[in-house]
Design a protein around this motif. Structure first.
Motif, mmCIF file in Angstrom:
data_model
loop_
_atom_site.group_PDB
_atom_site.id
_atom_site.type_symbol
_atom_site.label_atom_id
_atom_site.label_comp_id
_atom_site.label_asym_id
_atom_site.label_seq_id
_atom_site.Cartn_x
_atom_site.Cartn_y
_atom_site.Cartn_z
ATOM 1 N N PHE A 13 0.800 -1.159 -0.056
ATOM 2 C CA PHE A 13 -0.131 -0.005 -0.306
ATOM 3 C C PHE A 13 1.080 1.171 0.613
ATOM 4 O O PHE A 13 2.079 1.224 0.749
ATOM 5 C CB PHE A 13 -0.929 0.062 0.714
ATOM 6 C CG PHE A 13 -1.600 -0.801 0.810
ATOM 7 C CD1 PHE A 13 -2.803 -1.272 0.363
ATOM 8 C CD2 PHE A 13 -1.088 -2.024 2.485
ATOM 9 C CE1 PHE A 13 -3.816 -2.605 0.779
ATOM 10 C CE2 PHE A 13 -1.903 -3.644 2.994
ATOM 11 C CZ PHE A 13 -3.142 -3.696 2.027
ATOM 12 N N GLN A 15 0.206 5.432 0.905
ATOM 13 C CA GLN A 15 -0.511 6.548 0.686
ATOM 14 C C GLN A 15 -0.183 7.533 -0.135
ATOM 15 O O GLN A 15 0.580 8.132 0.439
ATOM 16 C CB GLN A 15 -1.039 6.657 2.339
ATOM 17 C CG GLN A 15 -1.767 7.319 3.237
ATOM 18 C CD GLN A 15 -2.565 6.914 2.653
ATOM 19 O OE1 GLN A 15 -3.839 5.911 3.814
ATOM 20 N NE2 GLN A 15 -3.731 8.037 1.985
ATOM 21 N N GLU A 17 -1.578 11.664 -0.542
ATOM 22 C CA GLU A 17 -2.622 12.456 0.603
ATOM 23 C C GLU A 17 -4.498 12.491 -0.320
ATOM 24 O O GLU A 17 -4.341 12.420 -1.021
ATOM 25 C CB GLU A 17 -1.997 13.733 -0.553
ATOM 26 C CG GLU A 17 -2.431 15.289 0.696
ATOM 27 C CD GLU A 17 -1.419 15.967 1.538
ATOM 28 O OE1 GLU A 17 -2.003 16.474 3.024
ATOM 29 O OE2 GLU A 17 -0.879 14.915 1.789
ATOM 30 N N LEU A 18 -4.594 12.917 0.876
ATOM 31 C CA LEU A 18 -6.281 12.504 1.293
ATOM 32 C C LEU A 18 -7.352 13.590 0.076
ATOM 33 O O LEU A 18 -6.426 14.574 0.191
ATOM 34 C CB LEU A 18 -6.718 12.371 2.136
ATOM 35 C CG LEU A 18 -6.923 11.753 3.310
ATOM 36 C CD1 LEU A 18 -7.280 11.074 4.442
ATOM 37 C CD2 LEU A 18 -7.305 10.250 2.439
ATOM 38 N N VAL A 20 -9.891 14.831 0.087
ATOM 39 C CA VAL A 20 -10.467 15.177 0.145
ATOM 40 C C VAL A 20 -10.587 14.913 1.997
ATOM 41 O O VAL A 20 -10.097 13.924 2.090
ATOM 42 C CB VAL A 20 -12.340 15.119 -0.006
ATOM 43 C CG1 VAL A 20 -12.523 15.921 -1.404
ATOM 44 C CG2 VAL A 20 -12.772 13.623 -0.075
ATOM 45 N N THR A 21 -11.038 15.957 2.891
ATOM 46 C CA THR A 21 -11.044 14.752 4.364
ATOM 47 C C THR A 21 -12.170 14.277 4.908
ATOM 48 O O THR A 21 -13.755 14.897 5.120
ATOM 49 C CB THR A 21 -10.424 16.500 5.332
ATOM 50 O OG1 THR A 21 -9.711 17.219 4.555
ATOM 51 C CG2 THR A 21 -10.479 15.985 6.810
ATOM 52 N N PHE A 31 -13.751 2.046 7.270
ATOM 53 C CA PHE A 31 -13.483 0.776 8.414
ATOM 54 C C PHE A 31 -14.061 0.315 8.421
ATOM 55 O O PHE A 31 -13.414 -0.633 8.704
ATOM 56 C CB PHE A 31 -13.308 2.572 9.649
ATOM 57 C CG PHE A 31 -12.751 1.017 10.496
ATOM 58 C CD1 PHE A 31 -11.892 0.674 10.794
ATOM 59 C CD2 PHE A 31 -13.668 0.699 11.877
ATOM 60 C CE1 PHE A 31 -11.514 -0.444 11.722
ATOM 61 C CE2 PHE A 31 -13.407 -0.418 12.530
ATOM 62 C CZ PHE A 31 -12.078 -0.903 13.042
ATOM 63 N N TRP A 34 -12.796 -1.707 5.162
ATOM 64 C CA TRP A 34 -11.391 -3.125 5.489
ATOM 65 C C TRP A 34 -11.640 -3.499 6.342
ATOM 66 O O TRP A 34 -10.934 -4.788 5.869
ATOM 67 C CB TRP A 34 -9.906 -1.238 6.516
ATOM 68 C CG TRP A 34 -9.710 -0.416 5.372
ATOM 69 C CD1 TRP A 34 -10.428 0.879 5.453
ATOM 70 C CD2 TRP A 34 -8.704 -0.686 4.606
ATOM 71 N NE1 TRP A 34 -9.069 1.366 4.598
ATOM 72 C CE2 TRP A 34 -8.432 0.451 3.770
ATOM 73 C CE3 TRP A 34 -7.444 -2.216 4.941
ATOM 74 C CZ2 TRP A 34 -6.667 0.908 3.287
ATOM 75 C CZ3 TRP A 34 -6.389 -1.607 4.021
ATOM 76 C CH2 TRP A 34 -6.497 -1.057 3.102
ATOM 77 N N ARG A 52 1.565 -1.962 8.920
ATOM 78 C CA ARG A 52 1.375 -0.882 8.857
ATOM 79 C C ARG A 52 2.601 -0.472 8.740
ATOM 80 O O ARG A 52 3.083 -0.838 10.351
ATOM 81 C CB ARG A 52 0.128 0.444 9.387
ATOM 82 C CG ARG A 52 -1.613 -0.398 9.932
ATOM 83 C CD ARG A 52 -1.493 -0.257 7.877
ATOM 84 N NE ARG A 52 -1.587 1.093 7.483
ATOM 85 C CZ ARG A 52 -2.021 1.341 6.412
ATOM 86 N NH1 ARG A 52 -2.625 0.293 5.567
ATOM 87 N NH2 ARG A 52 -2.041 2.512 5.762
ATOM 88 N N LEU A 53 3.450 0.321 8.386
ATOM 89 C CA LEU A 53 4.324 1.175 8.588
ATOM 90 C C LEU A 53 4.103 2.731 9.528
ATOM 91 O O LEU A 53 3.096 3.514 8.903
ATOM 92 C CB LEU A 53 4.926 1.241 7.380
ATOM 93 C CG LEU A 53 5.410 -0.230 7.019
ATOM 94 C CD1 LEU A 53 6.117 0.225 5.478
ATOM 95 C CD2 LEU A 53 5.856 -1.283 8.067
ATOM 96 N N SER A 78 3.113 3.086 2.807
ATOM 97 C CA SER A 78 2.520 2.679 3.994
ATOM 98 C C SER A 78 2.106 1.202 4.654
ATOM 99 O O SER A 78 1.487 1.149 6.090
ATOM 100 C CB SER A 78 0.756 3.419 3.724
ATOM 101 O OG SER A 78 0.233 2.686 2.983
ATOM 102 N N THR A 105 -5.349 5.449 -1.533
ATOM 103 C CA THR A 105 -4.094 4.455 -1.286
ATOM 104 C C THR A 105 -3.986 4.022 -2.852
ATOM 105 O O THR A 105 -4.392 3.189 -3.444
ATOM 106 C CB THR A 105 -4.118 3.834 -0.039
ATOM 107 O OG1 THR A 105 -4.468 4.171 0.752
ATOM 108 C CG2 THR A 105 -3.474 2.571 -0.231
#
Lengths: 118, 435
Positions: A13, A15, A17-18, A20-21, A31, A34, A52-53, A78, A105
């Motif tokens: 994966f 990651q 920048e998103l 939109v928030t 969630f 996922w 996850r890292l 990520s 992602t």
């Protein structure tokens, strides 16, 4: 139980920048997806593990050690998971179901090269 | 950290279970954490606290599916937020270059991380949320900003959701919030609880905001049902926190809570699945939520003994009369009228007068009700309020003046905006115009 006879694939994966928030309630939905995705892989006995890292780390190149990853990089490594699948196509199909894709992602699907039989 | 729950064989069911167990987990956690961090960082860093928590929540979304949800999600997110702040090179962006100032605070949280698992930590969360309520309801902030701030900061609602609830745009909400944050920063609003001499009016501001928040959700006239329910739930939750606060007179707060519980208890019967709205008299009382009615009664009992009867006591009393009655006919309308008379003394308003007119009609007949409507003060301010015409129409029907009633129903139909209400009025028109 995972079948060691099957081919193994690494899903990496990255990651971005998103775009939109998401609100906490939207995150709740992501969630849930996922959780379902991971639960599905576990139920099918194909989930071998994953992590996850942290975003921090170091890169050693030659004699130089630099901080990594880099804020300038558009995507940061990520996390990863290891799964079994019958074929690269199947691994790709599973990777495409990663719910993070909708939120920027990227998922890189790589076949683990088996050890040669001696 | 707990191990990941063993996967359910049916993934759909697993997803459902997660949703049920963790209902609104992220929203609740956002509210708890922003309160704690804002208290530690100061209100001038409210935006920072929001950003840091946002960032940590995203991390939780992506981590917990693999590790399982930790026993203490708040502690996990808090530590994650602080770790990011200390370690992450991206912090430069998130932290707006404030690390030198705030890093000691963050490191303190990390070093003293252990208490985050204990009951004292829960006390700190509660105390921080209580303080944030007073911050959000600062009397110099416009009421609409107070409610928006409460939803964003204390309840973890997104700007899009707030915009939907208030029938406005996301940009307008963002602007309103930005102005509010700037005010908090520039006025150096502290997070300490108001001192004794200011406590009573400040408490009243908080109650008023909770009341407005509830009304936003309770209004049948806008927004998706689930979101409206969430607003009402949030109002009741905040009211409960306020009632549990260390304040001398919790009477009015309990009265407010009683009012909210009684009204919320009737929500399931107000609208049926195809969107038809039922007036109080036509609601199936069997669908009222008995648990909430019980809670309302408890809060009403706890509200007694206050030095004076305020608006919330009176409104809760009226709501109790409606909600505890076995049927419309058995409602204590005389008691309701008495309470409306008192309410007109405490908080006179055209809307209160309109409701009082309904009670007048129930006790003294439709003509008396129409007379009350005709002579009420501020009648003109309600001239474009569809319920004014709807009420007049119903009273005229009861008085046998069907053609006059039809005219008022038509006018109400023109003014009403919600389909469900229009449908109700359409039926009234048909009834009034039946030969």
């Amino acid at each position: 139980m995972p079948n060691p006879e099957k081919s193994q694939f690494l899903l990496v994966f990255r990651q971005a920048e998103l775009p939109v928030t998401p609100s906490p309630e939207e995150m709740q939905k992501i969630f849930g997806k996922w959780m379902e995705w991971v639960a599905q892989m576990k139920a099918e006995g194909r989930y071998l593990g994953g992590n996850r890292l942290y975003f921090t780390g170091a890169v050693i190149r030659g004699s130089a050690v630099t901080d990594g990853p880099y804020t300038e990089a558009k995507e940061t490594l990520s996390g990863y998971i290891l799964i079994t699948a019958d074929s690269p196509d199947e691994a790709l199909r599973i990777g495409k179901q990663c719910p993070g894709i909708a939120w920027g992602t990227s998922v890189e699907v790589r076949t683990i090269e088996p050890l040669p039989i001696t | 950290m707990s191990p990941c729950p063993s996967p359910d064989p049916a993934p759909g069911a697993a997803g459902d279970r997660v949703a049920a167990v963790l209902d609104h987990l992220f929203r609740n956690e956002a509210g708890r954490l922003v309160a704690i961090l804002t208290r530690r960082f100061g209100t001038e860093n409210l935006q920072l606290a929001e950003d840091v928590v946002q960032d940590a929540l995203v991390r939780a979304v992506e981590t917990w599916p693999f590790t399982g949800v930790p026993d203490n999600p708040t502690a996990w997110i808090l530590r994650s937020a602080c770790n990011r702040a200390v370690d992450d090179r991206r912090r430069a962006r998130v932290w707006h270059g404030k690390q030198p100032l705030l890093l000691p605070l963050v490191e303190d949280i990390l070093v003293r991380g252990a208490p985050a698992d204990g009951p004292r930590f829960e006390d700190e969360v509660k105390d921080s949320q209580l303080r944030m309520m007073f911050v959000c309801c600062h009397p110099e902030l416009p009421e609409e900003s107070q409610v928006a701030l409460i939803l964003k900061v204390l309840c973890g609602f997104g700007e899009r959701e707030i915009a939907t609830a208030f029938l406005t745009t996301e940009a307008a909400v963002a602007k309103r919030l930005a102005r509010a944050r700037r005010f908090l920063r520039e006025a150096r609003v502290g997070t300490e609880l108001p001192p004794g001499d200011q406590l009573a009016p400040r408490l009243e501001s908080v109650r008023k905001a909770i009341y407005l928040l509830f009304n936003e959700g309770y209004k049948a006239s806008q927004g998706p049902t689930l979101l409206r329910q969430d607003l009402c739930d949030a109002a009741v939750r905040l009211g409960g926190m306020l009632a549990g606060g260390p304040f001398p007179d919790a009477g009015p707060t309990h009265a407010l809570l009683a009012l909210l519980c009684f009204n919320m208890a009737r929500m399931p019967a107000r609208v049926d699945p195809d969107g038809t709205v039922f007036t109080l008299g036509r609601q199936d009382r069997g669908r009222w939520d008995r648990g909430l009615i019980g809670r309302g009664v408890q809060h009403l009992a706890a509200s007694a003994g206050a030095p004076e009867l305020g608006r919330y006591h009176l409104e809760a009393g009226i709501a109790a009369c409606h909600t505890l009655a076995a049927s419309e006919e058995e409602t204590d309308w005389e008691g309701i009228l008495d309470l409306y008379d008192l309410l007109m003394q405490v908080t006179p308003s055209p809307v209160v007068a309109l409701n009082r007119a309904v009670a007048v009609a129930k006790v003294r007949g439709p003509e008396a009700g129409l007379e009350a409507l005709e002579t009420m003060e501020g009648k003109n301010t309600l001239r474009n309020y569809h319920l004014m015409d709807a009420v007049a129409g119903h009273l005229l029907m009861e008085a046998g003046e069907r053609s006059a009633a039809a005219i008022r129903f038509h006018r109400a139909w023109d003014l009403a905006t919600l389909d469900a209400e229009r449908e109700l009025l359409r039926r009234s028109i048909v009834e009034a115009e039946r030969p």
